[in-house]
Design a protein around this motif. Structure first.
Motif, PDB file in Angstrom:
ATOM      1  N   GLU A  60     -11.853  -7.515   9.577  1.00  0.00           N
ATOM      2  CA  GLU A  60     -12.226  -6.194   9.060  1.00  0.00           C
ATOM      3  C   GLU A  60     -13.741  -6.034   8.933  1.00  0.00           C
ATOM      4  OE1 GLU A  60      -9.627  -5.597   5.703  1.00  0.00           O
ATOM      5  OE2 GLU A  60      -7.967  -5.027   7.027  1.00  0.00           O
ATOM      6  N   SER A  99      -5.139  -7.216  14.915  1.00  0.00           N
ATOM      7  CA  SER A  99      -5.655  -6.231  13.944  1.00  0.00           C
ATOM      8  C   SER A  99      -5.432  -6.784  12.529  1.00  0.00           C
ATOM      9  CB  SER A  99      -4.902  -4.917  14.105  1.00  0.00           C
ATOM     10  OG  SER A  99      -3.565  -5.098  13.708  1.00  0.00           O
ATOM     11  N   GLY A 119      -3.743  -5.388  10.197  1.00  0.00           N
ATOM     12  CA  GLY A 119      -2.320  -5.192   9.867  1.00  0.00           C
ATOM     13  C   GLY A 119      -1.456  -6.305  10.433  1.00  0.00           C
ATOM     14  N   ARG A 134      -1.947  -9.385   8.451  1.00  0.00           N
ATOM     15  CA  ARG A 134      -1.250  -9.279   7.154  1.00  0.00           C
ATOM     16  C   ARG A 134       0.224  -9.617   7.334  1.00  0.00           C
ATOM     17  NH1 ARG A 134      -4.929  -5.290   6.085  1.00  0.00           N
ATOM     18  NH2 ARG A 134      -6.132  -5.790   4.244  1.00  0.00           N
ATOM     19  N   GLN A 182       2.499  -5.227   1.512  1.00  0.00           N
ATOM     20  CA  GLN A 182       2.021  -4.592   2.751  1.00  0.00           C
ATOM     21  C   GLN A 182       1.672  -3.119   2.514  1.00  0.00           C
ATOM     22  OE1 GLN A 182       1.796  -5.547   6.076  1.00  0.00           O
ATOM     23  NE2 GLN A 182       2.141  -7.687   5.586  1.00  0.00           N
ATOM     24  N   PHE A 183       2.594  -2.411   1.847  1.00  0.00           N
ATOM     25  CA  PHE A 183       2.376  -0.982   1.597  1.00  0.00           C
ATOM     26  C   PHE A 183       1.160  -0.766   0.710  1.00  0.00           C
ATOM     27  CE2 PHE A 183       6.971  -0.314   2.719  1.00  0.00           C
ATOM     28  CZ  PHE A 183       6.699   0.426   3.857  1.00  0.00           C
ATOM     29  N   TYR A 184       0.999  -1.627  -0.297  1.00  0.00           N
ATOM     30  CA  TYR A 184      -0.135  -1.500  -1.218  1.00  0.00           C
ATOM     31  C   TYR A 184      -1.449  -1.687  -0.439  1.00  0.00           C
ATOM     32  CZ  TYR A 184      -3.469  -2.496  -4.909  1.00  0.00           C
ATOM     33  OH  TYR A 184      -4.580  -2.476  -5.703  1.00  0.00           O
ATOM     34  N   ALA A 185      -1.469  -2.698   0.466  1.00  0.00           N
ATOM     35  CA  ALA A 185      -2.687  -2.959   1.257  1.00  0.00           C
ATOM     36  C   ALA A 185      -3.012  -1.750   2.128  1.00  0.00           C
ATOM     37  CB  ALA A 185      -2.481  -4.203   2.109  1.00  0.00           C
ATOM     38  N   LYS A 186      -1.966  -1.151   2.739  1.00  0.00           N
ATOM     39  CA  LYS A 186      -2.170   0.026   3.599  1.00  0.00           C
ATOM     40  C   LYS A 186      -2.697   1.195   2.778  1.00  0.00           C
ATOM     41  CE  LYS A 186       0.553  -0.285   7.715  1.00  0.00           C
ATOM     42  NZ  LYS A 186       1.900  -0.747   7.887  1.00  0.00           N
ATOM     43  N   TRP A 187      -2.098   1.413   1.605  1.00  0.00           N
ATOM     44  CA  TRP A 187      -2.478   2.516   0.721  1.00  0.00           C
ATOM     45  C   TRP A 187      -3.931   2.350   0.270  1.00  0.00           C
ATOM     46  CZ3 TRP A 187      -3.820   2.363  -4.534  1.00  0.00           C
ATOM     47  CH2 TRP A 187      -3.904   3.598  -5.174  1.00  0.00           C
ATOM     48  N   LYS A 223      -6.311   0.691   1.806  1.00  0.00           N
ATOM     49  CA  LYS A 223      -7.189   0.899   2.958  1.00  0.00           C
ATOM     50  C   LYS A 223      -7.393   2.397   3.196  1.00  0.00           C
ATOM     51  CE  LYS A 223      -8.954  -1.014   6.800  1.00  0.00           C
ATOM     52  NZ  LYS A 223      -8.562  -1.120   8.172  1.00  0.00           N
ATOM     53  N   LYS A 224      -6.279   3.175   3.092  1.00  0.00           N
ATOM     54  CA  LYS A 224      -6.336   4.609   3.312  1.00  0.00           C
ATOM     55  C   LYS A 224      -7.261   5.259   2.276  1.00  0.00           C
ATOM     56  CE  LYS A 224      -3.231   8.454   3.891  1.00  0.00           C
ATOM     57  NZ  LYS A 224      -2.416   9.014   2.863  1.00  0.00           N
TER      58      LYS A 224
END
Ligand code: HEM
Length: 196
Positions: free
Chosen positions: A43, A130, A132, A135, A179-184, A186-187
């Motif tokens: 990243e 990537s 993701g 992860r 996973q969802f928390y990491a995506k959220w 990042k967003k």
């Protein structure tokens, strides 16, 4: 060497097991943190060039030290003590749970060496993975850890009833939530910096 282990007193088996478990803890601590570093490393490619160079060099150094000083010695301790345990009690090898365990340990070793490959690619700036994907990869040792520990604790009485599947689903749910928390996160970060 085999003869020497066979002549040791019975408590030697408990020492081998103690060191085997310590090795497992060290090995996994290294594996978990190593791929986390890969995620930060990949990243940092989005930073401007001067910063990027400094961060990449620092991450490479941290990864190499972690892998060579913690992760691989942990793996060597786990495997060498496991061999001593098997020499002391060779009948374990005839049991199905141990054969299945060895299959999963093989997958863990493949994961270990894949980490070394990724580390070399990251150092050369050639890694195509990537954040993701890394992860998702980082969840694999957790799954292997749960299965292997369950096999070695339950042995021939490996549970298959509803309660077990509930625990398995709970672990999958926890991994998916991370996973969802990491995506959220990042967003949110991209929204704050105005890149989204
Ligand atoms: C090189 C492959 C491995 C072999 C041949 C091996 C073999 C063994 C043996 C023979 C025992 C003693 C069983 C007993 O006395 O009840 C044991 C215990 C144990 N192993 Fe391994 N092992 C290996 C890798 C691993 C890995 C990778 C993990 C963790 C993910 C692990 C976790 C454990 C644990 C937690 C115990 C203690 C279980 C207990 O005392 O109830 N082993 N292992």
């Amino acid at each position: 060497m085999v003869d020497l282990i066979m002549t040791l007193p019975p408590e030697a088996y408990l020492w081998f097991k103690t060191l085997h478990i310590i090795g497992v803890v060290v090995w996994f601590a290294g594996l978990f943190y190593l791929v986390r570093l890969f995620i930060y490393h990949i990243e940092s490619r989005s930073l401007e060039s001067e910063l990027k160079k400094a961060f990449c060099e620092q991450y490479s150094l941290m990864e190499r030290r972690l892998a060579n000083i913690i992760t691989t010695p942990g793996m060597i301790l786990t495997v060498s003590m496991a061999i001593c345990l098997l020499i002391s009690q060779p009948e374990w090898l005839k049991q199905t749970w141990m054969q299945v365990k060895l299959g999963f340990v093989f997958l863990l070793l493949v994961y270990h060496f894949l980490c070394y490959r990724l580390m070399a690619q990251l150092r050369r700036g050639e890694c195509e993975w990537s954040g993701g994907q890394l992860r998702a990869l980082n969840e694999l040792p957790t799954i292997l850890l749960v299965i292997i520990v369950m096999l070695v604790v339950f042995k021939t009485q490996f549970p298959t009833e509803a309660a077990t599947w509930f625990v398995v689903l709970l672990i999958i749910f926890m991994a998916a939530s991370i996973q969802f928390y990491a995506k959220w996160r990042k967003k949110k970060q991209l929204e704050l910096t105005g890149e989204l």
